[in-house]
Write a protein that holds these residues in place. Structure first.
Motif, PDB file in Angstrom:
ATOM      1  N   CYS A 141      -4.164   6.865   1.673  1.00  0.00           N
ATOM      2  CA  CYS A 141      -3.244   7.845   0.796  1.00  0.00           C
ATOM      3  C   CYS A 141      -3.333   6.962  -0.668  1.00  0.00           C
ATOM      4  CB  CYS A 141      -2.026   7.754   1.408  1.00  0.00           C
ATOM      5  SG  CYS A 141      -0.688   8.596   0.436  1.00  0.00           S
ATOM      6  N   ASP A 142      -3.751   7.960  -1.549  1.00  0.00           N
ATOM      7  CA  ASP A 142      -3.430   7.181  -3.024  1.00  0.00           C
ATOM      8  C   ASP A 142      -4.454   6.107  -3.111  1.00  0.00           C
ATOM      9  OD1 ASP A 142      -1.543   9.107  -3.698  1.00  0.00           O
ATOM     10  OD2 ASP A 142       0.203   7.537  -3.583  1.00  0.00           O
ATOM     11  N   GLY A 143      -5.513   6.002  -2.777  1.00  0.00           N
ATOM     12  CA  GLY A 143      -6.637   5.164  -3.064  1.00  0.00           C
ATOM     13  C   GLY A 143      -6.952   4.938  -4.320  1.00  0.00           C
ATOM     14  N   ALA A 144      -7.091   6.034  -5.052  1.00  0.00           N
ATOM     15  CA  ALA A 144      -7.762   5.987  -6.275  1.00  0.00           C
ATOM     16  C   ALA A 144      -6.472   4.988  -7.546  1.00  0.00           C
ATOM     17  CB  ALA A 144      -7.700   7.485  -7.162  1.00  0.00           C
ATOM     18  N   GLN A 145      -5.563   5.032  -7.079  1.00  0.00           N
ATOM     19  CA  GLN A 145      -4.745   4.360  -7.995  1.00  0.00           C
ATOM     20  C   GLN A 145      -4.138   2.972  -7.202  1.00  0.00           C
ATOM     21  OE1 GLN A 145      -1.531   7.426  -7.668  1.00  0.00           O
ATOM     22  NE2 GLN A 145      -0.232   5.931  -6.575  1.00  0.00           N
ATOM     23  N   ALA A 146      -4.763   2.529  -6.217  1.00  0.00           N
ATOM     24  CA  ALA A 146      -4.272   1.340  -5.598  1.00  0.00           C
ATOM     25  C   ALA A 146      -5.283   0.121  -6.382  1.00  0.00           C
ATOM     26  CB  ALA A 146      -4.704   1.241  -4.039  1.00  0.00           C
ATOM     27  N   LEU A 188       7.998  -6.167  -0.124  1.00  0.00           N
ATOM     28  CA  LEU A 188       6.760  -5.582   0.332  1.00  0.00           C
ATOM     29  C   LEU A 188       7.168  -3.996   0.775  1.00  0.00           C
ATOM     30  CD1 LEU A 188       4.033  -5.602   1.679  1.00  0.00           C
ATOM     31  CD2 LEU A 188       5.082  -5.871   4.105  1.00  0.00           C
ATOM     32  N   ARG A 189       6.365  -3.204   0.086  1.00  0.00           N
ATOM     33  CA  ARG A 189       6.641  -1.626   0.217  1.00  0.00           C
ATOM     34  C   ARG A 189       5.528  -1.102   0.887  1.00  0.00           C
ATOM     35  NH1 ARG A 189       6.045   3.821  -2.624  1.00  0.00           N
ATOM     36  NH2 ARG A 189       3.806   3.126  -2.072  1.00  0.00           N
ATOM     37  N   GLY A 190       5.717  -0.126   1.994  1.00  0.00           N
ATOM     38  CA  GLY A 190       4.668   0.602   2.519  1.00  0.00           C
ATOM     39  C   GLY A 190       5.243   1.870   3.001  1.00  0.00           C
ATOM     40  N   PRO A 199       0.804  -0.989  -0.119  1.00  0.00           N
ATOM     41  CA  PRO A 199       0.186   0.146   0.040  1.00  0.00           C
ATOM     42  C   PRO A 199       0.932   1.284   0.043  1.00  0.00           C
ATOM     43  CG  PRO A 199       0.125  -0.849   2.359  1.00  0.00           C
ATOM     44  CD  PRO A 199       1.028  -1.570   1.258  1.00  0.00           C
ATOM     45  N   CYS A 200       0.336   2.383  -0.640  1.00  0.00           N
ATOM     46  CA  CYS A 200       1.017   3.658  -0.242  1.00  0.00           C
ATOM     47  C   CYS A 200       1.328   3.930   1.175  1.00  0.00           C
ATOM     48  CB  CYS A 200       0.148   4.726  -0.848  1.00  0.00           C
ATOM     49  SG  CYS A 200       1.058   6.319  -0.960  1.00  0.00           S
ATOM     50  N   SER A 201       0.594   3.570   2.092  1.00  0.00           N
ATOM     51  CA  SER A 201       0.964   4.028   3.175  1.00  0.00           C
ATOM     52  C   SER A 201       0.593   2.714   4.315  1.00  0.00           C
ATOM     53  CB  SER A 201       0.636   5.237   3.830  1.00  0.00           C
ATOM     54  OG  SER A 201      -0.901   5.148   3.929  1.00  0.00           O
ATOM     55  N   SER A 232       1.822   3.015 -10.993  1.00  0.00           N
ATOM     56  CA  SER A 232       0.558   3.404 -10.026  1.00  0.00           C
ATOM     57  C   SER A 232       0.534   4.823  -9.770  1.00  0.00           C
ATOM     58  CB  SER A 232       0.761   2.697  -8.567  1.00  0.00           C
ATOM     59  OG  SER A 232       0.824   1.558  -8.761  1.00  0.00           O
ATOM     60  N   HIS A 233       1.919   5.511  -9.635  1.00  0.00           N
ATOM     61  CA  HIS A 233       1.732   6.928  -9.377  1.00  0.00           C
ATOM     62  C   HIS A 233       1.683   7.703 -10.711  1.00  0.00           C
ATOM     63  CE1 HIS A 233       3.256   5.540  -5.599  1.00  0.00           C
ATOM     64  NE2 HIS A 233       2.709   6.709  -5.078  1.00  0.00           N
ATOM     65  N   ALA A 234       2.225   7.080 -11.750  1.00  0.00           N
ATOM     66  CA  ALA A 234       2.053   7.528 -13.069  1.00  0.00           C
ATOM     67  C   ALA A 234       0.768   7.576 -13.655  1.00  0.00           C
ATOM     68  CB  ALA A 234       2.661   6.955 -14.168  1.00  0.00           C
ATOM     69  N   ILE A 242       4.181  -1.489  -7.380  1.00  0.00           N
ATOM     70  CA  ILE A 242       2.772  -1.437  -7.630  1.00  0.00           C
ATOM     71  C   ILE A 242       2.108  -1.228  -6.375  1.00  0.00           C
ATOM     72  CG2 ILE A 242       0.821  -2.583  -8.549  1.00  0.00           C
ATOM     73  CD1 ILE A 242       2.546  -2.625 -10.729  1.00  0.00           C
ATOM     74  N   GLU A 243       1.054  -0.322  -6.365  1.00  0.00           N
ATOM     75  CA  GLU A 243       0.461   0.119  -4.990  1.00  0.00           C
ATOM     76  C   GLU A 243      -0.829  -0.993  -4.964  1.00  0.00           C
ATOM     77  OE1 GLU A 243       2.106   4.293  -3.383  1.00  0.00           O
ATOM     78  OE2 GLU A 243      -0.194   4.251  -4.240  1.00  0.00           O
ATOM     79  N   VAL A 244      -0.881  -1.887  -3.758  1.00  0.00           N
ATOM     80  CA  VAL A 244      -1.877  -2.506  -3.724  1.00  0.00           C
ATOM     81  C   VAL A 244      -2.427  -2.380  -2.433  1.00  0.00           C
ATOM     82  CG1 VAL A 244      -2.438  -5.200  -3.620  1.00  0.00           C
ATOM     83  CG2 VAL A 244      -0.699  -4.406  -4.951  1.00  0.00           C
ATOM     84  N   PHE A 284       6.479   7.285   6.481  1.00  0.00           N
ATOM     85  CA  PHE A 284       6.644   8.601   6.572  1.00  0.00           C
ATOM     86  C   PHE A 284       6.504   9.198   5.264  1.00  0.00           C
ATOM     87  CE2 PHE A 284      10.029   7.266   9.677  1.00  0.00           C
ATOM     88  CZ  PHE A 284       9.753   8.156  10.634  1.00  0.00           C
ATOM     89  N   LYS A 285       5.171   9.848   4.944  1.00  0.00           N
ATOM     90  CA  LYS A 285       4.524  10.090   3.743  1.00  0.00           C
ATOM     91  C   LYS A 285       4.859  11.678   3.399  1.00  0.00           C
ATOM     92  CE  LYS A 285       3.065   7.896   1.486  1.00  0.00           C
ATOM     93  NZ  LYS A 285       3.838   7.090   0.297  1.00  0.00           N
ATOM     94  N   PRO A 286       5.614  12.043   2.547  1.00  0.00           N
ATOM     95  CA  PRO A 286       5.770  13.196   1.903  1.00  0.00           C
ATOM     96  C   PRO A 286       4.220  13.718   1.353  1.00  0.00           C
ATOM     97  CG  PRO A 286       6.942  12.072   0.249  1.00  0.00           C
ATOM     98  CD  PRO A 286       6.318  11.226   1.249  1.00  0.00           C
TER      99      PRO A 286
HETATM  100 MN    MN Z   1       1.765   6.407  -3.206  1.00  0.00          MN
END
Ligand code: MN
Ligand code: PEP
Length: 270
Positions: free
Chosen positions: A241-246, A58-60, A34-36, A204-206, A230-232, A63-65
């Motif tokens: 955060c970033d739900g629309a692209q998940a 695994l990425r999450g 997930p993004c966060s 995902s961010h693109a 990839i954001e899942v 600290f989110k800018p």
């Molecule tokens: Mn994100």
């Protein structure tokens, strides 16, 4: 010009071994999550499912800018504890973004790949210090940065002493408003020509929209990317955060199978 990241310096494509996983060369690796980091149950559920679909890391974000100072900025070090728990349960190495020099030591000790986000791509003082840790780094392209600027930022990290720098195309800002950014897929073959470092693509961010993630991921695999980010999310509509692209774990699973078929079809060789 690129004394450490350039092909003139090293003609063979780099293959890194990170937490017993190979990145670059003939290998294709997917970093997902997930993004966060939002909660223990969220991360454990996503980590299990992306692992079962073949993700290597695994990425999450902890600290989110954020563009707005009123938005969720992550769980901070509590989030890192949750990521570590997910690593212990699933065996997946963890990737998370650093935003401050204050966290250099703790990231050096606890994180498998340190992500430098688009907004910090040209935070040169931070880059040098991260390089000094000698850890693997995932360096994302700045929102409005050229490929040469991205490579120079890799150079900053490498002059600090780190060798394992993964470059990541994540979309750049153009006049086109239909997508969140414009995915610059030409960056993949251009970087391959100029640099021996592995290049990943973050569709995902693109894209900014979940339904566009899969076609862009397939295109990235077709043009020779070494991996994907990839954001899942298990429940995208509730994401902080970033739900629309998940994408959901189910869509991720089908994406992984199709990416594999594209890779077989194009069969890139060094
Ligand atoms: Mn994100
Ligand atoms: C992210 O990876 O969640 C992120 C914030 O990406 P970027 O730095 O590319 O905007």
């Amino acid at each position: 010009m690129y004394k450490l990241a350039g092909r003139e310096y090293k003609t063979e494509s780099s293959v890194f071994e990170i937490a017993e996983r190979k990145i670059g060369g003939e290998n294709f690796s997917v970093i997902a999550g997930p993004c966060s980091v939002e909660s223990e149950s969220q991360i454990l559920s996503i980590a299990e499912s992306v692992k079962n679909s073949g993700a290597a890391f695994l990425r999450g974000g902890v600290f989110k800018p954020r563009t707005s100072p009123y938005d969720f900025e992550g769980l901070g070090l509590d989030g890192l504890e949750i990521l570590k728990l997910a690593r212990a349960k699933t065996g997946l190495p963890i990737v998370t973004e650093i935003v401050s020099e204050a966290h250099l030591d703790i990231f050096a000790e606890q994180v498998d790949i340190i992500q430098v986000g688009a907004r910090n791509m040209q935070n040169f003082a931070l880059l040098r210090q991260i390089g000094g840790l000698g850890k693997p780094v995932l360096l994302k392209r700045g929102l409005s940065s050229t490929i040469d600027e991205l490579l120079m930022s890799a150079e900053y990290i490498m002059t600090g002493g780190a060798e394992q720098v993964i470059l990541c195309e994540r979309g750049i800002r153009t006049f086109e408003p239909s997508t969140r950014y414009t995915l610059d897929l030409s960056a993949v073959p251009v970087i391959r020509e100029k640099s021996h470092l592995p290049v990943f693509v973050d569709p995902s961010h693109a894209a900014g929209y979940a339904h566009l993630v899969e076609p862009l991921a397939l295109a990235a695999a077709a043009c020779g990317a070494d991996g994907l980010l990839i954001e899942v999310h298990n429940c995208p509509e509730d994401a902080l955060c970033d739900g629309a692209q998940a994408i959901t774990p189910e869509v991720f699973s089908s994406l992984m199978r199709r990416v594999e078929r594209v890779r077989e079809a194009v069969a890139y060789k060094e």
